[in-house]
Design a protein around this motif. Structure first.
Motif, PDB file in Angstrom:
ATOM      1  N   LEU A  84      10.690  18.253  -6.155  1.00  0.00           N
ATOM      2  CA  LEU A  84      11.622  19.323  -5.802  1.00  0.00           C
ATOM      3  C   LEU A  84      12.295  19.093  -4.458  1.00  0.00           C
ATOM      4  N   THR A  85      11.654  18.381  -3.565  1.00  0.00           N
ATOM      5  CA  THR A  85      12.227  18.161  -2.233  1.00  0.00           C
ATOM      6  C   THR A  85      12.827  16.766  -2.068  1.00  0.00           C
ATOM      7  N   SER A  86      12.961  16.014  -3.153  1.00  0.00           N
ATOM      8  CA  SER A  86      13.436  14.634  -3.050  1.00  0.00           C
ATOM      9  C   SER A  86      14.925  14.547  -2.707  1.00  0.00           C
ATOM     10  N   GLY A  87      15.708  15.558  -3.042  1.00  0.00           N
ATOM     11  CA  GLY A  87      17.139  15.513  -2.794  1.00  0.00           C
ATOM     12  C   GLY A  87      17.920  14.894  -3.936  1.00  0.00           C
ATOM     13  N   ASP A  88      17.225  14.322  -4.900  1.00  0.00           N
ATOM     14  CA  ASP A  88      17.873  13.720  -6.069  1.00  0.00           C
ATOM     15  C   ASP A  88      18.110  14.822  -7.105  1.00  0.00           C
ATOM     16  N   PRO A  89      19.371  15.103  -7.457  1.00  0.00           N
ATOM     17  CA  PRO A  89      19.644  16.202  -8.390  1.00  0.00           C
ATOM     18  C   PRO A  89      19.037  15.992  -9.775  1.00  0.00           C
ATOM     19  N   MET A  90      18.981  14.734 -10.244  1.00  0.00           N
ATOM     20  CA  MET A  90      18.411  14.482 -11.572  1.00  0.00           C
ATOM     21  C   MET A  90      16.908  14.753 -11.579  1.00  0.00           C
ATOM     22  N   VAL A  91      16.216  14.341 -10.538  1.00  0.00           N
ATOM     23  CA  VAL A  91      14.776  14.579 -10.443  1.00  0.00           C
ATOM     24  C   VAL A  91      14.494  16.078 -10.384  1.00  0.00           C
ATOM     25  N   SER A  92      15.273  16.809  -9.606  1.00  0.00           N
ATOM     26  CA  SER A  92      15.103  18.266  -9.513  1.00  0.00           C
ATOM     27  C   SER A  92      15.380  18.930 -10.853  1.00  0.00           C
ATOM     28  N   TYR A  93      16.419  18.457 -11.537  1.00  0.00           N
ATOM     29  CA  TYR A  93      16.765  19.018 -12.845  1.00  0.00           C
ATOM     30  C   TYR A  93      15.639  18.799 -13.852  1.00  0.00           C
ATOM     31  N   GLN A 119      12.450  18.264 -13.191  1.00  0.00           N
ATOM     32  CA  GLN A 119      11.294  19.085 -12.811  1.00  0.00           C
ATOM     33  C   GLN A 119      11.504  20.534 -13.221  1.00  0.00           C
ATOM     34  N   ASN A 120      12.726  21.048 -13.075  1.00  0.00           N
ATOM     35  CA  ASN A 120      13.013  22.419 -13.508  1.00  0.00           C
ATOM     36  C   ASN A 120      12.862  22.563 -15.015  1.00  0.00           C
ATOM     37  N   LEU A 121      13.256  21.526 -15.775  1.00  0.00           N
ATOM     38  CA  LEU A 121      13.049  21.564 -17.223  1.00  0.00           C
ATOM     39  C   LEU A 121      11.562  21.584 -17.567  1.00  0.00           C
ATOM     40  N   LEU A 122      10.784  20.780 -16.866  1.00  0.00           N
ATOM     41  CA  LEU A 122       9.340  20.760 -17.101  1.00  0.00           C
ATOM     42  C   LEU A 122       8.709  22.106 -16.767  1.00  0.00           C
TER      43      LEU A 122
END
Length: 73
Positions: free
Chosen positions: A23-32, A34-37
């Motif tokens: 969540l704190t990585s700054g990468d929008p794809m990773v955040s997206y 994680q939000n899906l998970l």
């Protein structure tokens, strides 16, 4: 209350750390992702409920596996 095992506690700590890192990585794809998970409901309580096995299905109301060919009258 039963005390959780060391390996279980370590697994929980690792999962929380990985989630926080994502969540704190700054990468929008990773955040997206994680939000899906996080939004996906988990049915870890009974993994058999959505499975079929060799002409049978799991019926929680019956308390176990039931044949697909069994007809109720």
């Amino acid at each position: 209350m039963k005390r959780a095992s060391n390996s279980y506690r370590l697994q929980l700590i690792k999962e929380v750390a990985i989630r926080h890192e994502r969540l704190t990585s700054g990468d929008p794809m990773v955040s997206y992702i994680q939000n899906l998970l996080d939004a996906t409901p988990s049915n870890d309580k009974s993994p058999e409920t959505n499975q079929r096995f060799s002409g049978c299905h799991f019926d929680e109301s019956a308390g176990g596996w039931v044949s697909d060919n069994w007809n109720m009258k």
